[in-house]
Design an enzyme around this catalytic site. Structure first.
Site, PDB file in Angstrom:
ATOM      1  N   ASP A  21       0.620  -1.266   0.122  1.00  0.00           N
ATOM      2  CA  ASP A  21      -0.067  -0.092   0.048  1.00  0.00           C
ATOM      3  C   ASP A  21       0.937   1.355   0.019  1.00  0.00           C
ATOM      4  O   ASP A  21       1.877   1.348   0.640  1.00  0.00           O
ATOM      5  CB  ASP A  21      -0.822   0.030   1.507  1.00  0.00           C
ATOM      6  CG  ASP A  21      -2.047   0.936   1.211  1.00  0.00           C
ATOM      7  OD1 ASP A  21      -2.269   1.386   0.072  1.00  0.00           O
ATOM      8  OD2 ASP A  21      -2.790   0.955   2.199  1.00  0.00           O
ATOM      9  N   GLY A  24       0.128   5.426  -4.289  1.00  0.00           N
ATOM     10  CA  GLY A  24      -0.474   6.489  -4.837  1.00  0.00           C
ATOM     11  C   GLY A  24       0.236   7.631  -4.074  1.00  0.00           C
ATOM     12  O   GLY A  24       0.670   8.745  -4.703  1.00  0.00           O
ATOM     13  N   THR A  67     -10.873  -7.090  -5.740  1.00  0.00           N
ATOM     14  CA  THR A  67     -12.070  -7.077  -6.250  1.00  0.00           C
ATOM     15  C   THR A  67     -12.564  -5.392  -6.374  1.00  0.00           C
ATOM     16  O   THR A  67     -13.275  -5.005  -7.107  1.00  0.00           O
ATOM     17  CB  THR A  67     -13.019  -7.872  -5.823  1.00  0.00           C
ATOM     18  OG1 THR A  67     -13.409  -7.611  -4.259  1.00  0.00           O
ATOM     19  CG2 THR A  67     -12.923  -9.595  -6.054  1.00  0.00           C
ATOM     20  N   ASN A  69     -10.683  -2.987  -6.390  1.00  0.00           N
ATOM     21  CA  ASN A  69      -9.829  -2.135  -7.085  1.00  0.00           C
ATOM     22  C   ASN A  69     -10.431  -1.659  -8.534  1.00  0.00           C
ATOM     23  O   ASN A  69      -9.772  -0.722  -9.345  1.00  0.00           O
ATOM     24  CB  ASN A  69      -8.246  -2.492  -7.150  1.00  0.00           C
ATOM     25  CG  ASN A  69      -7.526  -2.578  -6.153  1.00  0.00           C
ATOM     26  OD1 ASN A  69      -6.567  -3.190  -5.687  1.00  0.00           O
ATOM     27  ND2 ASN A  69      -7.870  -1.599  -5.125  1.00  0.00           N
ATOM     28  N   ARG A  72     -11.403   2.134  -9.205  1.00  0.00           N
ATOM     29  CA  ARG A  72     -10.469   3.190  -9.272  1.00  0.00           C
ATOM     30  C   ARG A  72     -10.682   3.641 -10.772  1.00  0.00           C
ATOM     31  O   ARG A  72     -11.479   3.056 -11.657  1.00  0.00           O
ATOM     32  CB  ARG A  72      -9.061   2.532  -9.354  1.00  0.00           C
ATOM     33  CG  ARG A  72      -8.677   2.119  -7.647  1.00  0.00           C
ATOM     34  CD  ARG A  72      -7.322   1.782  -7.626  1.00  0.00           C
ATOM     35  NE  ARG A  72      -7.177   1.590  -6.295  1.00  0.00           N
ATOM     36  CZ  ARG A  72      -6.011   1.662  -5.581  1.00  0.00           C
ATOM     37  NH1 ARG A  72      -4.972   2.197  -6.400  1.00  0.00           N
ATOM     38  NH2 ARG A  72      -5.885   1.614  -4.280  1.00  0.00           N
ATOM     39  N   SER A 197      -8.528  -4.390   4.627  1.00  0.00           N
ATOM     40  CA  SER A 197      -8.838  -4.364   3.499  1.00  0.00           C
ATOM     41  C   SER A 197      -9.402  -5.886   2.774  1.00  0.00           C
ATOM     42  O   SER A 197      -8.948  -6.045   1.454  1.00  0.00           O
ATOM     43  CB  SER A 197      -7.812  -3.752   2.361  1.00  0.00           C
ATOM     44  OG  SER A 197      -7.601  -2.433   3.022  1.00  0.00           O
ATOM     45  N   GLU A 208       0.585 -12.963  13.072  1.00  0.00           N
ATOM     46  CA  GLU A 208       0.837 -11.885  13.346  1.00  0.00           C
ATOM     47  C   GLU A 208       0.693 -10.692  12.361  1.00  0.00           C
ATOM     48  O   GLU A 208       1.425 -10.868  11.232  1.00  0.00           O
ATOM     49  CB  GLU A 208       2.446 -12.058  13.831  1.00  0.00           C
ATOM     50  CG  GLU A 208       2.573 -13.160  15.039  1.00  0.00           C
ATOM     51  CD  GLU A 208       1.968 -12.587  16.256  1.00  0.00           C
ATOM     52  OE1 GLU A 208       1.895 -11.610  16.543  1.00  0.00           O
ATOM     53  OE2 GLU A 208       1.617 -13.547  16.863  1.00  0.00           O
TER      54      GLU A 208
HETATM   55  C1  FPP Z   1      -1.607   0.008  -3.367  1.00  0.00           C
HETATM   56  O1  FPP Z   1      -1.206   1.391  -3.299  1.00  0.00           O
HETATM   57  C2  FPP Z   1      -1.083  -0.604  -4.452  1.00  0.00           C
HETATM   58  C3  FPP Z   1      -2.021  -1.378  -5.490  1.00  0.00           C
HETATM   59  C4  FPP Z   1      -3.209  -1.355  -5.388  1.00  0.00           C
HETATM   60  C5  FPP Z   1      -1.367  -2.085  -6.437  1.00  0.00           C
HETATM   61  C6  FPP Z   1       0.042  -2.731  -6.196  1.00  0.00           C
HETATM   62  C7  FPP Z   1       0.665  -3.036  -7.595  1.00  0.00           C
HETATM   63  C8  FPP Z   1       1.981  -3.103  -7.559  1.00  0.00           C
HETATM   64  C9  FPP Z   1       3.064  -2.629  -6.649  1.00  0.00           C
HETATM   65  C10 FPP Z   1       2.573  -3.304  -9.239  1.00  0.00           C
HETATM   66  C11 FPP Z   1       2.272  -4.352  -9.808  1.00  0.00           C
HETATM   67  C12 FPP Z   1       2.622  -5.842  -9.114  1.00  0.00           C
HETATM   68  C13 FPP Z   1       2.883  -6.676  -9.395  1.00  0.00           C
HETATM   69  C14 FPP Z   1       2.931  -8.102  -8.617  1.00  0.00           C
HETATM   70  C15 FPP Z   1       3.616  -6.820 -10.488  1.00  0.00           C
HETATM   71  P1  FPP Z   1      -2.074   2.713  -3.606  1.00  0.00           P
HETATM   72  O2  FPP Z   1      -2.529   2.876  -4.885  1.00  0.00           O
HETATM   73  O3  FPP Z   1      -3.642   2.077  -2.829  1.00  0.00           O
HETATM   74  O4  FPP Z   1      -1.693   3.811  -2.832  1.00  0.00           O
HETATM   75  P2  FPP Z   1      -2.305   5.038  -1.948  1.00  0.00           P
HETATM   76  O5  FPP Z   1      -2.964   4.218  -0.898  1.00  0.00           O
HETATM   77  O6  FPP Z   1      -1.065   5.626  -1.382  1.00  0.00           O
HETATM   78  O7  FPP Z   1      -3.236   5.541  -2.916  1.00  0.00           O
END
Ligand code: FPP
Length: 246
Positions: A21, A24, A67, A69, A72, A197, A208
């Site tokens: 997480d 963004g 699911t 996501n 967005r 989440s 843990e």
């Molecule tokens: C959460 O950050 C991240 C995701 C929903 C996607 C994770 C994906 C990657 C790291 C790249 C691709 C992965 C692989 C396995 C190839 P956020 O966007 O929720 O961040 P925020 O909370 O700061 O907005």
């Protein structure tokens, strides 16, 4: 000096689950768009996979797309799918070289066709690897996984292949996407958020939890070692008392 040397390899978690997480927010801090954060987040995925394999962790589950996501902005969803496709394509060789098997949990059939094709190819190409399972949670949510399991069990009852009395925890386990995989002993979430989440709701019952303020693109091997050391310093009582464990 690396924290790695302090890790007790005899007490290593066999399964680590990660909520990646903060991509963004990391990008926003740098004045960039969210997609840049995801792209940079791939390096942290690579570091984490490498560190886990080097230590001898057997299963690593990473929450790559829930699911929820899909809600967005369309351009972000589409960029994430493309990034996934590109990353898998680029990493197959390294996965094979390091004897890592790629698996998924979640309803992958709903992913875009091109991403699904690449994913299935990588799953097949790495199917014989034994050192570690890299399990990507894709179009996954714990509630939808449990709903699916309940439906499958209800169908089996309807078809009279099982009875209500047959239902127990092991049977429920066997109907989850994670059937055959031990529950994670350690769950890590980056970015300071302290939520589950909808991730592995059943499987994390006794895990843990480790929360770090570090945003995902800044997560690296040392951060992982910190999480494992924190886990190793805890007493896992499973409902018993400290005295009983001694
Ligand atoms: C959460 O950050 C991240 C995701 C929903 C996607 C994770 C994906 C990657 C790291 C790249 C691709 C992965 C692989 C396995 C190839 P956020 O966007 O929720 O961040 P925020 O909370 O700061 O907005």
């Amino acid at each position: 000096m690396s924290l790695k040397q302090h890790i007790d390899l005899e007490k290593l978690p066999q399964h680590i689950a990660v909520i990646m997480d903060g991509n963004g927010r990391w990008a926003k801090q740098k004045g960039m768009n969210r997609i840049f954060g995801h792209t940079e987040g791939v390096s942290s995925v690579r570091e984490t996979v490498e560190a886990c394999a080097e230590l001898g962790v057997k299963h690593l589950t990473m929450y790559a797309f829930s699911t929820e996501n899909w809600n967005r902005p369309m351009d972000e969803v589409s960029a994430l799918m493309k990034l996934l496709l590109k990353t898998i394509r680029l990493e197959i060789k390294t996965l094979n070289k390091n004897d890592i098997r790629l698996r998924t949990i979640g309803n992958i059939d709903a992913l875009p066709e091109s991403t699904l094709k690449e994913l299935k190819h990588a799953i097949d190409a790495t199917a014989g690897n034994k050192r570690m399972d890299l399990i990507l949670a894709l179009n996954y949510s714990g509630k939808s996984e449990l709903t699916r399991a309940l439906k499958n069990i209800a169908t089996a009852i309807e078809q009279k292949t099982v009875t209500v009395e047959d239902i127990n925890e092991a049977m429920i386990d066997s109907h989850l996407y994670t059937a055959g995989i031990p529950d994670p002993e350690l769950m890590i979430r980056s970015s300071g958020e302290k939520r589950l989440s909808n991730f592995l709701l059943w499987q994390l019952a006794y895990s843990e939890f480790y929360f770090t303020e570090t945003l995902w693109p800044d997560f690296n091997k040392e951060e992982l070692y910190k999480a494992i050391l924190s886990y190793q310093n805890r007493e896992r009582r499973f409902g018993m008392t400290s005295e009983q464990l001694k």
